[in-house]
Motif scaffolding. Structure first.
Motif, PDB file in Angstrom:
ATOM      1  N   GLY A 150       0.818  -1.205   0.000  1.00  0.00           N
ATOM      2  CA  GLY A 150       0.000   0.000   0.000  1.00  0.00           C
ATOM      3  C   GLY A 150       0.848   1.249   0.000  1.00  0.00           C
ATOM      4  O   GLY A 150       0.532   2.237  -0.684  1.00  0.00           O
ATOM      5  N   TRP A 151       1.943   1.207   0.784  1.00  0.00           N
ATOM      6  CA  TRP A 151       2.815   2.395   0.841  1.00  0.00           C
ATOM      7  C   TRP A 151       3.466   2.653  -0.512  1.00  0.00           C
ATOM      8  O   TRP A 151       3.571   3.796  -0.962  1.00  0.00           O
ATOM      9  CB  TRP A 151       3.883   2.163   1.904  1.00  0.00           C
ATOM     10  CG  TRP A 151       4.771   3.368   2.121  1.00  0.00           C
ATOM     11  CD1 TRP A 151       4.534   4.428   2.938  1.00  0.00           C
ATOM     12  CD2 TRP A 151       6.026   3.614   1.469  1.00  0.00           C
ATOM     13  NE1 TRP A 151       5.557   5.340   2.873  1.00  0.00           N
ATOM     14  CE2 TRP A 151       6.489   4.850   1.957  1.00  0.00           C
ATOM     15  CE3 TRP A 151       6.781   2.924   0.551  1.00  0.00           C
ATOM     16  CZ2 TRP A 151       7.696   5.409   1.537  1.00  0.00           C
ATOM     17  CZ3 TRP A 151       7.971   3.485   0.128  1.00  0.00           C
ATOM     18  CH2 TRP A 151       8.433   4.703   0.611  1.00  0.00           C
ATOM     19  N   LEU A 152       3.920   1.584  -1.192  1.00  0.00           N
ATOM     20  CA  LEU A 152       4.539   1.748  -2.506  1.00  0.00           C
ATOM     21  C   LEU A 152       3.539   2.290  -3.517  1.00  0.00           C
ATOM     22  O   LEU A 152       3.876   3.155  -4.340  1.00  0.00           O
ATOM     23  CB  LEU A 152       5.093   0.404  -2.989  1.00  0.00           C
ATOM     24  CG  LEU A 152       6.340  -0.103  -2.254  1.00  0.00           C
ATOM     25  CD1 LEU A 152       6.696  -1.503  -2.732  1.00  0.00           C
ATOM     26  CD2 LEU A 152       7.515   0.847  -2.454  1.00  0.00           C
ATOM     27  N   ILE A 153       2.323   1.829  -3.461  1.00  0.00           N
ATOM     28  CA  ILE A 153       1.302   2.322  -4.393  1.00  0.00           C
ATOM     29  C   ILE A 153       1.016   3.800  -4.129  1.00  0.00           C
ATOM     30  O   ILE A 153       0.930   4.623  -5.053  1.00  0.00           O
ATOM     31  CB  ILE A 153       0.022   1.492  -4.266  1.00  0.00           C
ATOM     32  CG1 ILE A 153       0.281   0.058  -4.754  1.00  0.00           C
ATOM     33  CG2 ILE A 153      -1.116   2.112  -5.067  1.00  0.00           C
ATOM     34  CD1 ILE A 153      -0.879  -0.896  -4.542  1.00  0.00           C
ATOM     35  N   ALA A 154       0.878   4.146  -2.834  1.00  0.00           N
ATOM     36  CA  ALA A 154       0.602   5.543  -2.496  1.00  0.00           C
ATOM     37  C   ALA A 154       1.767   6.432  -2.905  1.00  0.00           C
ATOM     38  O   ALA A 154       1.572   7.551  -3.431  1.00  0.00           O
ATOM     39  CB  ALA A 154       0.328   5.653  -0.992  1.00  0.00           C
ATOM     40  N   ALA A 155       3.014   5.981  -2.699  1.00  0.00           N
ATOM     41  CA  ALA A 155       4.178   6.774  -3.084  1.00  0.00           C
ATOM     42  C   ALA A 155       4.216   6.979  -4.592  1.00  0.00           C
ATOM     43  O   ALA A 155       4.541   8.063  -5.095  1.00  0.00           O
ATOM     44  CB  ALA A 155       5.456   6.078  -2.594  1.00  0.00           C
ATOM     45  N   GLY A 156       3.894   5.966  -5.339  1.00  0.00           N
ATOM     46  CA  GLY A 156       3.876   6.091  -6.793  1.00  0.00           C
ATOM     47  C   GLY A 156       2.826   7.070  -7.259  1.00  0.00           C
ATOM     48  O   GLY A 156       3.065   7.867  -8.175  1.00  0.00           O
ATOM     49  N   VAL A 157       1.661   7.039  -6.624  1.00  0.00           N
ATOM     50  CA  VAL A 157       0.595   7.974  -7.004  1.00  0.00           C
ATOM     51  C   VAL A 157       1.017   9.406  -6.704  1.00  0.00           C
ATOM     52  O   VAL A 157       0.816  10.324  -7.515  1.00  0.00           O
ATOM     53  CB  VAL A 157      -0.700   7.610  -6.251  1.00  0.00           C
ATOM     54  CG1 VAL A 157      -1.753   8.698  -6.462  1.00  0.00           C
ATOM     55  CG2 VAL A 157      -1.231   6.272  -6.736  1.00  0.00           C
ATOM     56  N   ARG A 158       1.626   9.622  -5.506  1.00  0.00           N
ATOM     57  CA  ARG A 158       2.063  10.991  -5.166  1.00  0.00           C
ATOM     58  C   ARG A 158       3.148  11.473  -6.112  1.00  0.00           C
ATOM     59  O   ARG A 158       3.153  12.638  -6.505  1.00  0.00           O
ATOM     60  CB  ARG A 158       2.606  10.999  -3.728  1.00  0.00           C
ATOM     61  CG  ARG A 158       1.512  10.950  -2.661  1.00  0.00           C
ATOM     62  CD  ARG A 158       2.061  11.382  -1.311  1.00  0.00           C
ATOM     63  NE  ARG A 158       3.108  10.494  -0.857  1.00  0.00           N
ATOM     64  CZ  ARG A 158       2.899   9.400  -0.108  1.00  0.00           C
ATOM     65  NH1 ARG A 158       1.653   9.081   0.245  1.00  0.00           N
ATOM     66  NH2 ARG A 158       3.895   8.659   0.270  1.00  0.00           N
ATOM     67  N   GLU A 159       4.061  10.587  -6.514  1.00  0.00           N
ATOM     68  CA  GLU A 159       5.134  10.990  -7.424  1.00  0.00           C
ATOM     69  C   GLU A 159       4.570  11.404  -8.782  1.00  0.00           C
ATOM     70  O   GLU A 159       4.975  12.399  -9.361  1.00  0.00           O
ATOM     71  CB  GLU A 159       6.123   9.842  -7.593  1.00  0.00           C
ATOM     72  CG  GLU A 159       7.319  10.194  -8.435  1.00  0.00           C
ATOM     73  CD  GLU A 159       8.298   9.029  -8.539  1.00  0.00           C
ATOM     74  OE1 GLU A 159       9.256   9.131  -9.314  1.00  0.00           O
ATOM     75  OE2 GLU A 159       8.078   8.018  -7.840  1.00  0.00           O
ATOM     76  N   HIS A 160       3.596  10.625  -9.294  1.00  0.00           N
ATOM     77  CA  HIS A 160       2.998  10.988 -10.582  1.00  0.00           C
ATOM     78  C   HIS A 160       2.183  12.264 -10.462  1.00  0.00           C
ATOM     79  O   HIS A 160       2.149  13.077 -11.400  1.00  0.00           O
ATOM     80  CB  HIS A 160       2.111   9.844 -11.071  1.00  0.00           C
ATOM     81  CG  HIS A 160       2.906   8.692 -11.633  1.00  0.00           C
ATOM     82  ND1 HIS A 160       3.584   8.767 -12.840  1.00  0.00           N
ATOM     83  CD2 HIS A 160       3.160   7.460 -11.153  1.00  0.00           C
ATOM     84  CE1 HIS A 160       4.201   7.630 -13.075  1.00  0.00           C
ATOM     85  NE2 HIS A 160       3.968   6.810 -12.049  1.00  0.00           N
ATOM     86  N   ALA A 161       1.542  12.469  -9.274  1.00  0.00           N
ATOM     87  CA  ALA A 161       0.741  13.683  -9.092  1.00  0.00           C
ATOM     88  C   ALA A 161       1.627  14.916  -9.044  1.00  0.00           C
ATOM     89  O   ALA A 161       1.268  15.988  -9.548  1.00  0.00           O
ATOM     90  CB  ALA A 161      -0.079  13.572  -7.798  1.00  0.00           C
ATOM     91  N   ALA A 162       2.871  14.781  -8.452  1.00  0.00           N
ATOM     92  CA  ALA A 162       3.780  15.921  -8.380  1.00  0.00           C
ATOM     93  C   ALA A 162       4.352  16.210  -9.776  1.00  0.00           C
ATOM     94  O   ALA A 162       4.626  17.328 -10.131  1.00  0.00           O
ATOM     95  CB  ALA A 162       4.906  15.612  -7.407  1.00  0.00           C
TER      96      ALA A 162
END
Length: 391
Positions: free
Chosen positions: A379-391
């Motif tokens: 879950g943490w890896l998925i959330a980190a990936g989403v935040r990186e793409h959002a930035a």
């Protein structure tokens, strides 16, 4: 601070306490997902397993289903030969062993144990905790089977042919007695399979023998009626006797004719001797004609009776051989069924457990911890990936 002669209050200690509390609250706010996903399930699992869960005792037995035919086969040499022989016997009885294992896991076994061995009472004893015990008030056949299959394990090994039977309960004696009862149910099942197999094997042979016996009885009855209607016990023997009689008369007639011819050249035809011989010849000719007519001359001739009698006798001989073959087949079917009789060999007798092995507290706790950590990491890896793409 004393350079200007003013003494200021020292708030360093209070600031430190407020800072630690704030850091703690801030850490909890930042890691609430870790707490919710990892720490909370692991803590609840640990609290239940080490504080509430009841001890469960396991008893185990091993058995082998073999056939009389496999057991009577000679072993090849010593130790390895015995192992190969045992493996061969297990292979020949594999389907029967699997059927016994399936029966011990079925609702039939559950119903038998519930009626004969207090199955529900054994799984709802006071020693069991609330979450592990079987509740008699809400029990249904489906729930009882599901609970039974969770507490009773039956595993068949296709490599060795050995079936492993394991029972868990909340009392050591209950586990031991349940295993012994299941072994008895398995033996009863094997006896039932033997009875069915024996009956199925000889049923067809018995039917064929009964049919052959009936056909033979019918032809015997037909022969009796034929003898009564013809007034002759054995037309064949009668015909042979009649043929012998005709042959004898014909021989006497031939001799008389020869003597008459000789007398015709030697004495006068008007002589008494010649006329007597002539009368003898005519009498013999009449007898030969009359006896020959009994053989083939009329509808009631012996030849007609012999035809019908020989047909019945031929059919009787055929049916008698068929009866003997059916009787032989029945004997062979009985012998074959006897050789295929199954029986159970106890490889390992059930044990009375001393130490509780279930629930496996440390293994379950570590499994929950590792599983929740993996879930949190994903879950943490998925959330980190989403935040990186959002930035």
């Amino acid at each position: 601070m004393n350079m200007h002669g003013i003494i200021k209050p020292d708030f360093t200690e209070g600031k430190t306490k407020v800072s630690l509390l704030g850091h703690t609250v801030q850490w909890l706010r930042l890691h609430y997902m870790f707490i919710f996903v990892v720490l909370l399930p692991t803590s609840l699992t640990t609290a239940y397993l080490f504080g509430i869960a009841s001890d469960q005792y396991s008893s185990e037995a091993h058995f082998l289903v073999r056939s009389t035919e496999a057991a009577s086969a000679p072993a090849i040499g010593g130790g390895i030969g015995q192992i190969i022989s045992m493996a061969g016997g297990a292979t020949s009885s594999q389907s029967e062993a699997m059927s016994v294992a399936d029966y011990l896991s079925s609702h039939d076994a559950v119903r038998a144990l519930a009626q004969q061995d207090r199955l529900v009472e054994r799984f709802s004893v006071p020693e069991a905790d609330y979450f592990s015990r079987l509740s008699p008030s809400t029990i249904t056949p489906e729930n009882l089977l599901k609970y039974y299959q969770r507490m009773v394990g039956v595993q068949f090994s296709s490599e060795t042919g050995i079936t492993t039977l394991t029972v868990r309960s909340f009392r050591p004696q209950d586990s031991y007695e349940l295993v012994k009862k299941l072994l008895k149910l398995g033996e009863a099942r094997v006896n039932e399979l033997n009875r069915r197999s024996y009956n199925d094997s000889i049923a067809l042979a018995k039917q064929q023998l009964s049919m052959a016996e009936k056909n033979l009885s019918d032809i015997q009855l037909q022969m009796m009626h034929f003898r009564q209607s013809s007034g002759d016990i054995d037309p064949t023997m009668t015909g042979q006797a009649q043929i012998a009689l005709v042959r004898s008369l014909a021989e006497r007639l031939a001799a008389a004719r020869a003597q008459l011819n000789f007398m015709r050249s030697a004495i006068s035809p008007s002589s008494p001797q010649y006329r007597a011989m002539m009368a003898t010849v005519r009498a013999l000719e009449g007898q030969v004609a009359a006896e020959s007519a009994k053989l083939t001359g009329t509808r009631d001739a012996i030849a007609t009776d012999m035809g019908g009698y020989e047909k019945l006798k031929l059919e009787q001989g055929f049916l008698a051989k068929r009866y003997e073959a059916a009787a032989s087949s029945l004997a062979m079917a009985r012998e074959q069924a006897r050789r295929q009789q199954l029986y159970i060999v106890h490889v390992v007798e059930p044990n009375v457990p001393v130490k509780s092995l279930y629930p496996e507290r440390w293994r379950i706790t570590l499994t929950v911890l590792i599983g929740t950590l993996l879930l949190y990491s994903i879950g943490w890896l998925i959330a980190a990936g989403v935040r990186e793409h959002a930035a």
